[in-house]
Design an enzyme around this catalytic site. Structure first.
Site, mmCIF file in Angstrom:
data_model
loop_
_atom_site.group_PDB
_atom_site.id
_atom_site.type_symbol
_atom_site.label_atom_id
_atom_site.label_comp_id
_atom_site.label_asym_id
_atom_site.label_seq_id
_atom_site.Cartn_x
_atom_site.Cartn_y
_atom_site.Cartn_z
ATOM 1 N N SER A 7 -27.494 111.327 -20.989
ATOM 2 C CA SER A 7 -28.933 111.604 -21.075
ATOM 3 C C SER A 7 -29.203 113.079 -20.820
ATOM 4 O O SER A 7 -28.940 113.601 -19.733
ATOM 5 C CB SER A 7 -29.703 110.772 -20.056
ATOM 6 O OG SER A 7 -31.039 111.235 -20.026
ATOM 7 N N HIS A 32 -28.536 110.906 -25.556
ATOM 8 C CA HIS A 32 -29.706 110.091 -25.199
ATOM 9 C C HIS A 32 -30.857 111.029 -24.842
ATOM 10 O O HIS A 32 -30.715 111.918 -24.000
ATOM 11 C CB HIS A 32 -29.325 109.201 -24.014
ATOM 12 C CG HIS A 32 -30.364 108.204 -23.625
ATOM 13 N ND1 HIS A 32 -30.525 106.986 -24.251
ATOM 14 C CD2 HIS A 32 -31.310 108.235 -22.652
ATOM 15 C CE1 HIS A 32 -31.503 106.306 -23.681
ATOM 16 N NE2 HIS A 32 -32.007 107.055 -22.700
ATOM 17 N N ASP A 34 -34.690 111.257 -23.559
ATOM 18 C CA ASP A 34 -35.712 110.508 -22.826
ATOM 19 C C ASP A 34 -37.079 111.162 -22.968
ATOM 20 O O ASP A 34 -37.350 112.199 -22.357
ATOM 21 C CB ASP A 34 -35.339 110.445 -21.340
ATOM 22 C CG ASP A 34 -34.223 109.459 -21.062
ATOM 23 O OD1 ASP A 34 -34.323 108.310 -21.527
ATOM 24 O OD2 ASP A 34 -33.252 109.842 -20.386
ATOM 25 N N MET A 36 -40.991 111.004 -22.183
ATOM 26 C CA MET A 36 -41.911 110.368 -21.219
ATOM 27 C C MET A 36 -43.289 111.006 -21.332
ATOM 28 O O MET A 36 -43.399 112.230 -21.405
ATOM 29 C CB MET A 36 -41.395 110.599 -19.794
ATOM 30 C CG MET A 36 -40.000 110.090 -19.562
ATOM 31 S SD MET A 36 -39.490 110.457 -17.872
ATOM 32 C CE MET A 36 -37.815 109.824 -17.914
ATOM 33 N N HIS A 65 -35.205 107.548 -26.704
ATOM 34 C CA HIS A 65 -35.795 106.492 -25.869
ATOM 35 C C HIS A 65 -37.243 106.878 -25.586
ATOM 36 O O HIS A 65 -37.503 107.773 -24.780
ATOM 37 C CB HIS A 65 -34.950 106.402 -24.577
ATOM 38 C CG HIS A 65 -35.447 105.401 -23.587
ATOM 39 N ND1 HIS A 65 -34.950 105.357 -22.301
ATOM 40 C CD2 HIS A 65 -36.370 104.411 -23.661
ATOM 41 C CE1 HIS A 65 -35.548 104.375 -21.635
ATOM 42 N NE2 HIS A 65 -36.428 103.802 -22.439
ATOM 43 N N MET A 67 -40.479 106.445 -23.878
ATOM 44 C CA MET A 67 -41.193 105.840 -22.749
ATOM 45 C C MET A 67 -42.633 106.313 -22.839
ATOM 46 O O MET A 67 -43.109 107.117 -22.033
ATOM 47 C CB MET A 67 -40.518 106.259 -21.434
ATOM 48 C CG MET A 67 -39.192 105.548 -21.203
ATOM 49 S SD MET A 67 -38.159 106.369 -19.988
ATOM 50 C CE MET A 67 -37.361 107.572 -21.044
ATOM 51 N N MET A 136 -33.026 98.336 -19.030
ATOM 52 C CA MET A 136 -33.248 99.350 -17.999
ATOM 53 C C MET A 136 -32.668 98.849 -16.674
ATOM 54 O O MET A 136 -33.025 97.773 -16.199
ATOM 55 C CB MET A 136 -34.752 99.634 -17.833
ATOM 56 C CG MET A 136 -35.411 100.287 -19.030
ATOM 57 S SD MET A 136 -34.589 101.777 -19.637
ATOM 58 C CE MET A 136 -34.609 102.830 -18.181
ATOM 59 N N ASP A 174 -29.203 101.501 -19.201
ATOM 60 C CA ASP A 174 -29.774 102.824 -18.949
ATOM 61 C C ASP A 174 -30.331 102.923 -17.543
ATOM 62 O O ASP A 174 -31.293 102.241 -17.202
ATOM 63 C CB ASP A 174 -30.888 103.076 -19.982
ATOM 64 C CG ASP A 174 -31.463 104.482 -19.882
ATOM 65 O OD1 ASP A 174 -30.906 105.311 -19.144
ATOM 66 O OD2 ASP A 174 -32.474 104.738 -20.570
HETATM 67 C C1 DX5 Z 1 -34.873 106.757 -16.952
HETATM 68 C C2 DX5 Z 1 -34.251 107.243 -18.233
HETATM 69 C C3 DX5 Z 1 -32.767 107.326 -18.130
HETATM 70 C C4 DX5 Z 1 -32.284 108.376 -17.188
HETATM 71 C C5 DX5 Z 1 -30.876 108.095 -16.801
HETATM 72 O O1 DX5 Z 1 -36.248 106.707 -17.115
HETATM 73 O O2 DX5 Z 1 -34.583 106.402 -19.302
HETATM 74 O O3 DX5 Z 1 -32.197 107.519 -19.426
HETATM 75 O O4 DX5 Z 1 -32.372 109.658 -17.731
HETATM 76 O O5 DX5 Z 1 -30.524 108.993 -15.811
HETATM 77 P P1 DX5 Z 1 -29.534 108.595 -14.628
HETATM 78 O O6 DX5 Z 1 -28.237 108.279 -15.264
HETATM 79 O O7 DX5 Z 1 -29.524 109.818 -13.764
HETATM 80 O O8 DX5 Z 1 -30.141 107.392 -13.948
HETATM 81 ZN ZN ZN Z 2 -33.376 106.523 -21.197
#
Ligand code: DX5
Ligand code: ZN
Length: 217
Positions: A7, A32, A34, A36, A65, A67, A136, A174
């Site tokens: 990620s 990956h 992320d 948000m 991903h 979110m 998750m 994840d």
């Molecule tokens: C959480 C994300 C994950 C996160 C994983 O909201 O979707 O992808 O970046 O990071 P680690 O491996 O540090 O938990």
């Molecule tokens: Zn993620």
């Protein structure tokens, strides 16, 4: 052997090109990404321009991903920004079937992420539309959180459901993935491991990715 999706959320954003080049040279299968929005999750990471910038340097496919609320409004934008897999949250989609059809119409793989509290049965009527289920193993919003142990049985139960229904969907896990849980997750049926802080916090991220990749069960 699992597929590995480091990620980029845990990378040094001031040196993003260098970080992406490190992942290009690694055993990772995906990057990956992320995204948000500060509404679906209590944190804001980055959006389209940064995804596009990562894509410009990446030689690995982007596993995006989302979110975010109303992800259906941005599917085409994220495909244009370089997503190869586009994952939306079941909790954010009122019309999940329509959203998945649209993702596939755009020519990329369709993923569905489910929060720790959501039962996998929420997906049972729609598995045939799904290329990837992202379980998750932390509450989404932040990197570096503690892995939720209940995830092992969730992976195993999802694996059972996929076999029963003849689904080819991949199981991605994840959140909080590390050498403390990776093997057991793969044993339970995980196909793709996302790892952020475990990879980027390591003194040797390349070796860390390779060690996750080399798990064989
Ligand atoms: C959480 C994300 C994950 C996160 C994983 O909201 O979707 O992808 O970046 O990071 P680690 O491996 O540090 O938990
Ligand atoms: Zn993620």
């Amino acid at each position: 052997m699992p597929q590995i999706a480091p990620s980029i959320l845990a990378a040094d954003f001031a040196n993003l090109q260098k970080e992406v080049e490190m992942l290009n040279a690694s055993a990772a299968d995906y990057i990956h990404v992320d995204v948000m929005d500060g509404i679906f999750v209590p944190n804001i990471s980055f959006g389209l321009p940064v995804t596009e910038a990562i894509h410009r340097h990446a030689t690995k496919p982007l596993d995006v991903h989302l979110m975010i609320v109303n992800p259906e409004l941005y599917l085409e934008d994220f495909v244009n920004a370089g997503a190869a897999v586009l994952t939306v949250h079941v909790e954010a989609c009122t019309h999940l079937h329509r959203t998945l059809q649209e993702i596939k119409r755009l020519g990329v793989k369709a993923g569905v992420a489910i929060n720790p509290h959501s039962p996998i049965e929420l997906l049972s009527e729609i598995l045939e539309e799904i290329d990837l289920v992202c379980l998750m193993s932390v509450n989404p919003g932040f990197g570096g959180q503690k892995f939720i142990e209940h995830t092992y049985s969730k992976v195993a139960n999802l694996k059972k459901l996929l076999l029963q229904t003849g689904s080819n969907a991949l199981i991605e896990v994840d959140g909080g993935v590390s050498d403390q849980n990776a093997r057991r997750l793969v044993e339970a049926g995980a196909d793709i491991l996302v790892a952020g802080s475990f990879v980027f916090g390591a003194s040797d991220p390349l070796a860390t990715i390779a060690s996750l990749k080399s798990i064989s069960v």
